[in-house]
Write a protein that holds these residues in place. Sequence first.
Motif, PDB file in Angstrom:
ATOM      1  N   GLN A 199      57.440 -14.821  -6.863  1.00 14.73           N
ATOM      2  CA  GLN A 199      56.913 -13.729  -7.694  1.00 14.73           C
ATOM      3  C   GLN A 199      57.485 -13.790  -9.116  1.00 14.73           C
ATOM      4  N   LEU A 200      58.746 -14.126  -9.249  1.00 15.29           N
ATOM      5  CA  LEU A 200      59.334 -14.244 -10.585  1.00 15.29           C
ATOM      6  C   LEU A 200      58.679 -15.380 -11.368  1.00 15.29           C
ATOM      7  N   GLY A 201      58.388 -16.482 -10.678  1.00 14.23           N
ATOM      8  CA  GLY A 201      57.709 -17.589 -11.345  1.00 14.23           C
ATOM      9  C   GLY A 201      56.336 -17.196 -11.846  1.00 14.23           C
ATOM     10  N   VAL A 202      55.566 -16.524 -10.990  1.00  9.89           N
ATOM     11  CA  VAL A 202      54.249 -16.024 -11.411  1.00  9.89           C
ATOM     12  C   VAL A 202      54.416 -15.026 -12.560  1.00  9.89           C
ATOM     13  N   GLY A 203      55.497 -14.239 -12.493  1.00  4.50           N
ATOM     14  CA  GLY A 203      55.765 -13.259 -13.535  1.00  4.50           C
ATOM     15  C   GLY A 203      55.960 -13.873 -14.905  1.00  4.50           C
ATOM     16  N   ALA A 204      56.502 -15.101 -14.956  1.00  3.78           N
ATOM     17  CA  ALA A 204      56.658 -15.784 -16.245  1.00  3.78           C
ATOM     18  C   ALA A 204      55.286 -16.002 -16.884  1.00  3.78           C
ATOM     19  N   PHE A 205      54.322 -16.461 -16.084  1.00  2.00           N
ATOM     20  CA  PHE A 205      52.958 -16.660 -16.582  1.00  2.00           C
ATOM     21  C   PHE A 205      52.344 -15.337 -17.029  1.00  2.00           C
ATOM     22  N   ARG A 206      52.496 -14.320 -16.188  1.00  2.00           N
ATOM     23  CA  ARG A 206      51.859 -13.049 -16.500  1.00  2.00           C
ATOM     24  C   ARG A 206      52.475 -12.403 -17.748  1.00  2.00           C
ATOM     25  N   ALA A 207      53.789 -12.563 -17.924  1.00  2.00           N
ATOM     26  CA  ALA A 207      54.442 -12.010 -19.112  1.00  2.00           C
ATOM     27  C   ALA A 207      53.929 -12.679 -20.383  1.00  2.00           C
ATOM     28  N   LEU A 208      53.833 -14.010 -20.355  1.00  3.53           N
ATOM     29  CA  LEU A 208      53.451 -14.753 -21.556  1.00  3.53           C
ATOM     30  C   LEU A 208      51.953 -14.695 -21.837  1.00  3.53           C
ATOM     31  N   VAL A 209      51.143 -14.901 -20.802  1.00  2.66           N
ATOM     32  CA  VAL A 209      49.699 -15.057 -21.005  1.00  2.66           C
ATOM     33  C   VAL A 209      48.951 -13.729 -20.885  1.00  2.66           C
TER      34      VAL A 209
END
Length: 410
Positions: free
Chosen positions: A339-349
């Motif tokens: 979830q944290l990894g997916v969160g990196a994408f969601r935060a940036l994009v």
Amino acid sequence: MARETSIKRVGMLFSGGPAPAANAVICAAALSFINNGIEVIGFLDGYERLEDFSPDSPLREGVDYLALTRDDVSGIRNRKDIILRTSRANPGKPVTALSDLADPEKNARLLAVYRALDSLEIDALVSIGGDDTLKTANYLYRMQELMPELRRLRIVHLPKTIDNDYYGIDWTFGFYSAAHFAAAEIRNLVADAKSTQTWYVLEIMGRKAGWLTYAAGIAGEATRMLSVEDFDGEFDANAVGAELADLMLAREKDGRKYGIVCIAEGLADKLPEDQKPKATDEHGNVRLGEAQVGRILADAMERAYKERTGVKVKVRSKQIGYETRCSEPSAFDVLLGTQLGVGAFRALVEEGLTGVMVSVRDQLSLTYVPFAELIDEATLKTRVRFIDRSSDFYRLARALEYQGILSRQD
């Protein structure tokens, strides 16, 4: 369907000590970007290559970085070794004040990192690591504010530490896996102690806080747990050893001539000067692995017991440390890391954020914490989350311990 974004290429690195489920984070982040048509560059060995970058020595694919593909990151979420490897390179070490970030004598390595990223046309950086890595991410973020001539590079950070002492998140990935491994070691030694009628002092990782010591001790059914939070001042091993000798005698009256004491390695920093080992690292900190505070306490227990009874006993000491960092990742840590990894994408994009740490709350709901809430503005150091002695977690540990006569400071 790919989302519209100005980000075309993302860099990712892992820095500091290993932690279980590291690859779950890398996998989920990389796949999220790749699925949306964004290239992912995985830098090898943390900041080690980046901080030494110069135009005369360009970064080499396959040596300094990997252009990650779906095949590279598929099926790795439970793999133990970190596919990007890691190091403790610290490009922000000379920085002690905000103004240093624009000082050529202090920001040289940070600027080398930025230029290395710029040379590969990186639009955003995903930083994965502990408190020093968060501090470096904040430096890179703030440096751009002080040097407007630099092309803007977005930065998000994913928190990693088996010590679980991060502000802004309740549980860090790898913590439960490390605690589970350490608890199994404790249970094995409980059986050994009971079979041989002896005592052990187990020294467990945790320089600044006692989360791992307490979690492992609770799950491993230790007799007593001690950490930095238990002592407002110094940790006098001789005085504590005398109290534990009284505990040994109290248990003997119950027919229990054995026990397990778990202590956090960070107690070495609290030893009085006349008990503290002299060897320090390049930062002036006691080398915890070499300090062997567990052995110091075990020796104090032996002396105190002999003074009280005239009988010489052997109190064994053992360190539980590096083997926890790449232990089998638990399902929870894989879920959390993913979830944290997916969160990196969601935060940036999706959110268009920069200068934030990805976190979760409730049932792994994503949230984004600004660096400013995690960093002390005066010192530029990351804030440490200690165990609150009034918390239910702390009271749980106290409730489960053997109720002997060892006094407490609270």
